[in-house]
Design a protein around this motif. Structure first.
Motif, PDB file in Angstrom:
ATOM      1  N   THR A  34       0.956  -1.196  -0.159  1.00  0.00           N
ATOM      2  CA  THR A  34      -0.041  -0.098   0.014  1.00  0.00           C
ATOM      3  C   THR A  34       0.844   1.062  -0.057  1.00  0.00           C
ATOM      4  O   THR A  34       1.648   1.146   0.822  1.00  0.00           O
ATOM      5  N   VAL A  35       0.686   2.108  -1.077  1.00  0.00           N
ATOM      6  CA  VAL A  35       1.465   3.439  -1.109  1.00  0.00           C
ATOM      7  C   VAL A  35       0.490   4.320  -1.161  1.00  0.00           C
ATOM      8  O   VAL A  35      -0.188   4.320  -2.122  1.00  0.00           O
ATOM      9  N   LYS A  36       0.333   5.448   0.040  1.00  0.00           N
ATOM     10  CA  LYS A  36      -0.589   6.540  -0.044  1.00  0.00           C
ATOM     11  C   LYS A  36      -0.170   7.505   0.505  1.00  0.00           C
ATOM     12  O   LYS A  36       0.953   7.568   0.978  1.00  0.00           O
ATOM     13  N   LYS A  37      -0.928   8.734   0.363  1.00  0.00           N
ATOM     14  CA  LYS A  37      -0.362   9.916   1.061  1.00  0.00           C
ATOM     15  C   LYS A  37      -0.934  10.322   2.203  1.00  0.00           C
ATOM     16  O   LYS A  37      -2.322  10.051   2.370  1.00  0.00           O
ATOM     17  N   PHE A  38      -0.279  10.784   3.144  1.00  0.00           N
ATOM     18  CA  PHE A  38      -1.009  11.569   4.371  1.00  0.00           C
ATOM     19  C   PHE A  38      -1.459  12.794   4.014  1.00  0.00           C
ATOM     20  O   PHE A  38      -1.600  13.313   2.946  1.00  0.00           O
ATOM     21  N   SER A  39      -2.345  13.431   5.029  1.00  0.00           N
ATOM     22  CA  SER A  39      -3.210  14.693   4.510  1.00  0.00           C
ATOM     23  C   SER A  39      -2.201  15.644   4.290  1.00  0.00           C
ATOM     24  O   SER A  39      -2.586  16.591   3.568  1.00  0.00           O
ATOM     25  N   ASN A  40      -1.094  15.711   4.779  1.00  0.00           N
ATOM     26  CA  ASN A  40      -0.078  16.559   4.458  1.00  0.00           C
ATOM     27  C   ASN A  40       0.862  16.556   3.225  1.00  0.00           C
ATOM     28  O   ASN A  40       1.882  17.186   3.115  1.00  0.00           O
ATOM     29  N   GLY A  41       0.494  15.481   2.530  1.00  0.00           N
ATOM     30  CA  GLY A  41       1.337  15.275   1.249  1.00  0.00           C
ATOM     31  C   GLY A  41       2.499  14.119   1.415  1.00  0.00           C
ATOM     32  O   GLY A  41       3.132  13.814   0.479  1.00  0.00           O
TER      33      GLY A  41
END
Length: 337
Positions: A34-41
């Motif tokens: 899983t590769v995703k972003k946190f809300s701050n990028g």
């Protein structure tokens, strides 16, 4: 059930279709990642299976959101290193920042060297790439780099798919292209293998014109009444292709086919490219082409997954991959997507 030092393939978000195709050819599943972003990028990576003492290959290409894709790759490499992977190979079909390979003016960065340093520091042990923009990039690394070529695949395509190819001429759309390509010299190597003549087009700016518009002129070769096969390593804006195609038409070429390794098309006007006097624009799938194909009917894609899969298999087994630079690719079926 996996054993130590088996092939494990991971991928980020840059080109999951290519990674899946490679995994299917090797008959191994992709490691759930899983590769995703946190809300701050910030980028967050989670590898859901053990890679301890395994031979890990991370497939991630340089396209579209280049910086995000590069950061994903670096974090994946670091995560596998911290998870005690035996060897980590970054499979980068289109190397990011490859055009920034030299200091061509004052205070210009050599960003390709920076990328090489970051990969090494992250924990990468080996790099597999394809059609590097400049051969010196291999020297930026202190780890092994295998630079695969699309040239044999393109030769196979020409022989099978281009009508009357025996009456063709191989053309470089920019005199600089003849010096910059890695697989021997761009035009002459392909022309020699096909037994064809070659032509060279020079791109220059007209200083007599107040608008300083660029133009092209045929320097070497006669294209009149011949099938012109344009070769280049990368297409981004499409300006070079547009100028070259019109120059060849004015010089009397019977038909034009463009074969280009990396179809970035990031700044290209696809509608304008579809109106060019070319029969086909053939690229490889080192970067995703699904969106481009929807807008550009003349675009065809050569599948590189067999070459990538074979290079991974040979690397894992400790076999030479020099065979991939020649007859193996030319005699294999060329898959067009």
């Amino acid at each position: 059930m996996y054993h130590n030092n088996s092939i494990r393939i991971l991928t980020g978000n840059s080109h999951p279709e290519l990674a899946q195709a490679v995994a299917e050819r090797l008959n191994v599943p992709l490691v759930p990642t899983t590769v995703k972003k946190f809300s701050n990028g910030e980028t967050n990576v989670k590898i859901s299976e053990s890679v301890r003492e395994e031979d890990v290959f991370i497939i991630q290409t340089g396209c579209e959101d280049v910086d995000d894709n590069l950061m994903e790759l670096l974090i994946l490499v670091s995560a596998c290193k911290m998870a005690s992977a035996k060897r980590i190979t970054a499979v980068i079909p289109c190397f990011p920042y490859a055009r920034m390979d030299k200091k061509n003016k004052s205070r210009a960065p050599i960003t390709a060297k920076l990328v090489a340093n970051m990969l090494t520091v992250a924990g990468c042990d080996h790099v597999i790439t394809m059609d590097l923009h400049a051969s010196q990039i291999q020297g930026f690394f202190d780890i092994p780099v295998d630079n695969l070529w699309s040239e044999p695949l393109m030769i196979g395509y020409i022989k099978r798919q281009i009508p009357d190819w025996q009456n063709a001429i191989v053309v470089s759309p920019d005199a600089g292209g003849a010096k910059r390509r890695v697989f021997r010299s761009l035009v002459t190597a392909m022309a020699d293998k096909l037994g064809l003549e070659f032509a060279l087009i020079n791109r220059k700016r007209d200083i007599q014109n107040p608008e300083h518009k660029e133009r092209m002129e045929l320097l070497v070769g006669n294209v009149k009444d011949k099938v012109a096969i344009l070769l280049d390593d990368m297409i981004d804006t499409g300006n070079t292709l547009s100028l070259a195609a019109r120059t060849l038409v004015s010089a009397g070429a019977k038909s034009i086919y463009a074969l280009i390794s990396h179809g970035l098309l990031a700044e290209a006007n696809l509608a304008a490219l579809s109106e060019l006097p070319i029969e086909q624009l053939i690229v490889t799938n080192t970067v995703p082409q699904t969106r481009h194909k929807a807008e550009l009917p003349k675009l065809l894609t050569i599948d590189i997954s067999p070459v990538i899969a074979e290079s991974i298999r040979r690397t894992h087994n400790g076999e030479s991959i020099s065979l991939l630079f020649g007859e193996w690719e030319e005699t294999s079926n060329v898959a067009v997507l």
